[in-house]
Enzyme design. Structure first.
Site, PDB file in Angstrom:
ATOM      1  CG  ASP A  57      -0.214  -0.342   2.487  1.00 55.85           C
ATOM      2  OD1 ASP A  57       0.993  -0.010   2.612  1.00 55.85           O
ATOM      3  OD2 ASP A  57      -0.825  -0.955   3.374  1.00 55.85           O
ATOM      4  CG  ASP A  59       1.537   4.034   4.559  1.00 50.56           C
ATOM      5  OD1 ASP A  59       0.312   3.858   4.427  1.00 50.56           O
ATOM      6  OD2 ASP A  59       2.302   3.176   5.030  1.00 50.56           O
ATOM      7  CG  ASP A 136       9.877   0.638  11.892  1.00 47.27           C
ATOM      8  OD1 ASP A 136      10.103   1.328  10.878  1.00 47.27           O
ATOM      9  OD2 ASP A 136       9.082  -0.317  11.887  1.00 47.27           O
TER      10      ASP A 136
END
Ligand code: ATP
Ligand code: MG
Length: 427
Positions: A57, A59, A136
């Site tokens: 997807d 973002d 992260d």
């Protein structure tokens, strides 16, 4: 936090092309820009495109607040408690738009709450730099700028992409895992998905910090476990989770029951189950999460079942008890929702019933709505040497003789969760 000036790679010097971005994600980027905001493709989308892979997807990150994003798009909803995000809807495709999140040093708006070093609420807006550095892994911290088509790298992500290295952003990996222990599971997931090596400094704490998973809400762990085991990476993830001793934190009763003399189930059984699931996902066939979780918890169920049988309980009743017991113990760790535990119980309780072949029983079982999944489960058990191969063969022949379906389609008849369709056209 020290701020670095980012590496900015111009359009001509990277392989990320607009042609590979979904039309809808592009629309969102352009519309935000027309609205006077900054807009970037971020996260896994940028990473995967730079690797030549197809993103799951797209973002988007922006300096517009969620409310401002909502004013730009009619087809938009604000979601999230922990993080407030805007979802822009285009039929089945959702483009997630997140406002730059801060680190607490330059508070713009919102709030952040930390309990015992764990971020429990994080609505602090920030700058692009802060947004990058709170992510992260370095390879997940890259920004594709729609204003000039450059790629922006604050954390050495491009170099790590080239090296095939998974590295947490920041100086202190342990602190990053403590902030959000789910990052340990994400490390495993991306190592499997990308085939990357985990940087040694980020790998070491994985062996030590498993207990932190106990602080994560069980519902969130369920979602993560599903992403680990049901996206075609199952076998790899299982092996790495065991290697880092994280598996025992998620499924302690299963871990304890592996290869025990008293009715234990072999690791091979779970490995085979995951391998079959991975294979089905590769073939774009539906997979049933209930089947997978039934396999994951089979070791403690079977062990308890054997003990209750030894105590003289009848098989059906023993299985009901064993199932209930395993599910109750599992609940505080990884919260398996009811929509799965109901079919899981049925798959398990049909196992002893499959052993009874007298009279009209087999025909009746054949009509059971969960027969197919239970039969596939029996096949898996037989494959792993944990059930009688002769019994499995008998059921295969019996079905064929009674107009049944071909063998070996693990969980096919149970309602599976299809993978989300790829949002990108072409390859
Ligand atoms: P994929 O979608 O392929 O699973 P992804 O990297 O896009 O991988 P998402 O879970 O969609 O992963 O998250 C999008 C981005 O948000 C990540 O790339 C990362 O930058 C950031 N992110 C997600 N989860 C965390 C986390 N627990 N801690 C810090 N940053 C995170
Ligand atoms: Mg993503």
């Amino acid at each position: 936090m020290t701020f670095h000036s980012p590496l900015i790679v111009p359009r001509s010097e990277h392989r990320l092309s607009r042609a590979d971005i979904s039309e809808n994600a592009l629309k969102v980027l352009y519309r935000l820009r027309e609205g006077g905001y900054e807009a970037y493709l971020v996260g896994g989308g940028v990473r995967d495109l730079l690797l030549g892979r197809e993103p799951k997807d797209f973002d988007v990150a922006t300096d517009a607040t969620p409310e401002q994003v909502r004013r730009v798009f009619r087809n938009c909803r604000l979601i999230g408690r922990r993080f407030r995000l805007a979802h822009v809807y285009f039929g089945r495709e959702i483009v997630e738009v997140a406002t730059f999140r801060g680190s607490g040093h330059e508070q713009v708006a919102g709030e952040r709450r930390v309990q015992n070093g764990l971020i429990v609420r994080d609505n602090l807006y920030g700058t692009r730099e802060e947004d990058a550095l709170r992510r992260d892994f370095s390879v997940n911290g890259l920004y594709y700028n729609i204003a000039d088509f450059s790629v922006i790298d604050y954390a050495g992500g491009l170099e790590d992409l080239r090296a095939g290295r998974l590295r947490l952003i920041g100086e202190d990996p342990e602190q990053r895992y403590r902030e959000d222990p789910v990052r340990m599971l994400r490390a495993v997931r991306f190592a499997c998905k990308l085939g990357f090596d985990i940087d040694p400094a980020c790998e070491r704490p994985l062996f030590e910090l498993g207990h932190l998973l106990g602080d994560v809400p069980p519902a969130r762990l369920f979602e993560e476990v599903l992403k680990l085991l049901q996206t075609g990476l199952g076998l790899c993830a299982f092996e790495k989770l065991r290697h880092y001793r994280l598996f025992a934190r998620l499924f302690p009763a299963t871990d304890e029951s592996f290869d025990r003399e008293d009715g234990g189930v072999s690791i091979t059984f779970v490995s085979r189950g995951l391998e079959n699931t991975d294979q089905r996902i590769r073939e774009d066939k539906p997979v049933a999460p209930a089947f997978l979780f039934a396999a994951l918890l089979w070791a403690p169920v079977r062990r308890r079942f054997a003990r209750l049988l030894a105590r003289g309980m009848v098989a059906n009743e023993a299985m009901l008890h064993a199932a209930a017991d395993a599910l109750v113990r599992q609940r505080p760790l990884v919260a398996i929702p009811k929509r799965l535990t109901l079919p899981m119980r049925e798959i398990w309780s049909l196992q002893p019933r499959l052993e009874r072949r007298e009279g009209k029983r087999p025909l009746r079982l054949l009509a059971h709505p969960r027969f197919r999944a239970a039969y596939d489960f029996l096949l898996l058990r037989a494959e792993a040497g944990e059930a009688d191969a002769e019994l499995a063969d008998w059921w295969t022949r019996f079905q064929a003789a009674n107009g049944g379906v071909p063998a070996g389609t693990t969980g096919a008849k149970t309602r599976g969760r299809r993978r989300r369709p790829a949002t990108r056209k072409g390859k």
